[in-house]
Design a protein around this motif. Structure first.
Motif, PDB file in Angstrom:
ATOM      1  N   UNK A   1       0.806  -1.223   0.000  1.00  0.00           N
ATOM      2  CA  UNK A   1       0.000   0.000   0.000  1.00  0.00           C
ATOM      3  C   UNK A   1       0.838   1.272   0.000  1.00  0.00           C
ATOM      4  N   UNK A   2       2.022   1.210   0.634  1.00  0.00           N
ATOM      5  CA  UNK A   2       2.934   2.355   0.699  1.00  0.00           C
ATOM      6  C   UNK A   2       4.354   1.829   0.685  1.00  0.00           C
ATOM      7  N   UNK A   3       5.281   2.636   0.184  1.00  0.00           N
ATOM      8  CA  UNK A   3       6.683   2.262   0.227  1.00  0.00           C
ATOM      9  C   UNK A   3       7.282   2.737   1.541  1.00  0.00           C
ATOM     10  N   UNK A   4       6.661   2.291   2.629  1.00  0.00           N
ATOM     11  CA  UNK A   4       7.093   2.627   3.985  1.00  0.00           C
ATOM     12  C   UNK A   4       7.019   1.361   4.812  1.00  0.00           C
ATOM     13  N   UNK A   5       8.099   1.040   5.507  1.00  0.00           N
ATOM     14  CA  UNK A   5       8.129  -0.172   6.331  1.00  0.00           C
ATOM     15  C   UNK A   5       7.973   0.185   7.801  1.00  0.00           C
TER      16      UNK A   5
ATOM     17  N   UNK B   1      -1.503  -0.717  -6.776  1.00  0.00           N
ATOM     18  CA  UNK B   1      -2.549   0.263  -7.061  1.00  0.00           C
ATOM     19  C   UNK B   1      -2.750   1.185  -5.863  1.00  0.00           C
ATOM     20  N   UNK B   2      -2.835   2.484  -6.155  1.00  0.00           N
ATOM     21  CA  UNK B   2      -3.049   3.507  -5.114  1.00  0.00           C
ATOM     22  C   UNK B   2      -1.937   3.508  -4.069  1.00  0.00           C
ATOM     23  N   UNK B   3      -0.752   3.059  -4.457  1.00  0.00           N
ATOM     24  CA  UNK B   3       0.410   3.134  -3.568  1.00  0.00           C
ATOM     25  C   UNK B   3       0.963   4.550  -3.651  1.00  0.00           C
TER      26      UNK B   3
ATOM     27  N   UNK C   1       7.777   6.545  -5.198  1.00  0.00           N
ATOM     28  CA  UNK C   1       8.632   5.360  -5.097  1.00  0.00           C
ATOM     29  C   UNK C   1       7.946   4.097  -5.595  1.00  0.00           C
ATOM     30  N   UNK C   2       6.617   4.080  -5.638  1.00  0.00           N
ATOM     31  CA  UNK C   2       5.915   2.944  -6.244  1.00  0.00           C
ATOM     32  C   UNK C   2       6.281   2.851  -7.722  1.00  0.00           C
TER      33      UNK C   2
END
Length: 226
Positions: free
Chosen positions: A18-22, A59-61, A126-127
């Motif tokens: 969903x996000x490029x965040x861990x 999608x929607x990232x 970043x996606x």
């Protein structure tokens, strides 16, 4: 959750990002080893039970860390590959030039399997780095009703008294020192989908009347057809 791995059927696994965040520690240290380990362990388990198809849903990232995108791509790439370069415009030469380049060493984790990457116009920042990296691989098909946003510039921030001022500070270049992701002067996306999912009447009815994930179902069916 920003990320999840689930098995859709005997043959197909879904990696949803969903996000490029861990997590805050990974962001501060730029070390995504724990993230890689978690994905690696789950995918190996599914592959050992017979799964050969992988869907990565972007999608929607809304984006986040390019280095997290590189960490994910390195799970699927084979050998050392060029990742991206930070670039700047040289007014004297009229060209973009590399400031710093990055590579990654691939694990070829999904060797022999097929991968579909789902995108839409909400796939940002970043996606797009992750999409561009995956498009380099031979066993990957990028698919969607619409193309991704086509935005991947490096961004800087200045903290103000009331808020934050965000600005572009570097362009992402490929190995030929060309703009890698961002749209050209015509506005065309540099990340076209490999296969466009047509917005048919049947698709509209399934999405809006039946409330089903038509694009995901389309991807699963595409594996069956192949």
């Amino acid at each position: 959750e920003n990320m999840s791995v689930v098995q859709l059927n005997t043959d197909t696994v879904l990696l949803n990002v969903n996000m490029m965040v861990s997590d805050s520690q990974s962001m501060e240290t730029v070390n995504y080893g724990a993230l890689q380990s978690g994905i690696r362990q789950q995918l190996i388990t599914y592959k050992e039970t017979g799964a050969s198809n992988l869907i990565i849903d972007l999608r929607n990232n809304s984006g986040g860390s390019s280095m997290m995108a590189r960490a994910i791509v390195s799970l699927f790439a084979e050998g050392e590959i060029f990742w991206a370069a930070d670039g700047a415009y040289n007014e004297q030469t009229g060209n973009y030039e590399t400031i710093k380049s990055y590579t990654c060493m691939g694990e070829n984790l999904w060797n022999g399997g097929r991968i579909i990457v789902l995108v839409n116009s909400g796939s940002n920042s970043a996606a797009n780095h992750l999409i561009a990296g995956m498009k380099r691989l031979e066993n990957v098909t990028v698919m969607g009703i619409s193309e991704p946003a086509g935005t991947a510039q490096g961004v800087g921030d200045i903290v103000l008294e009331h808020g934050i001022f965000s600005f572009s500070k570097t362009l992402v270049l490929n190995e030929n020192e060309e703009i890698w992701v961002d749209s050209d002067e015509s506005g065309h996306c540099r990340l076209p989908v490999d296969e466009k999912v047509e917005l048919t009447l049947n698709a509209i009815e399934k999405m809006f009347d039946e409330k089903t994930d038509y694009v995901l179902e389309y991807a699963v069916e595409r594996f069956r057809e192949e």
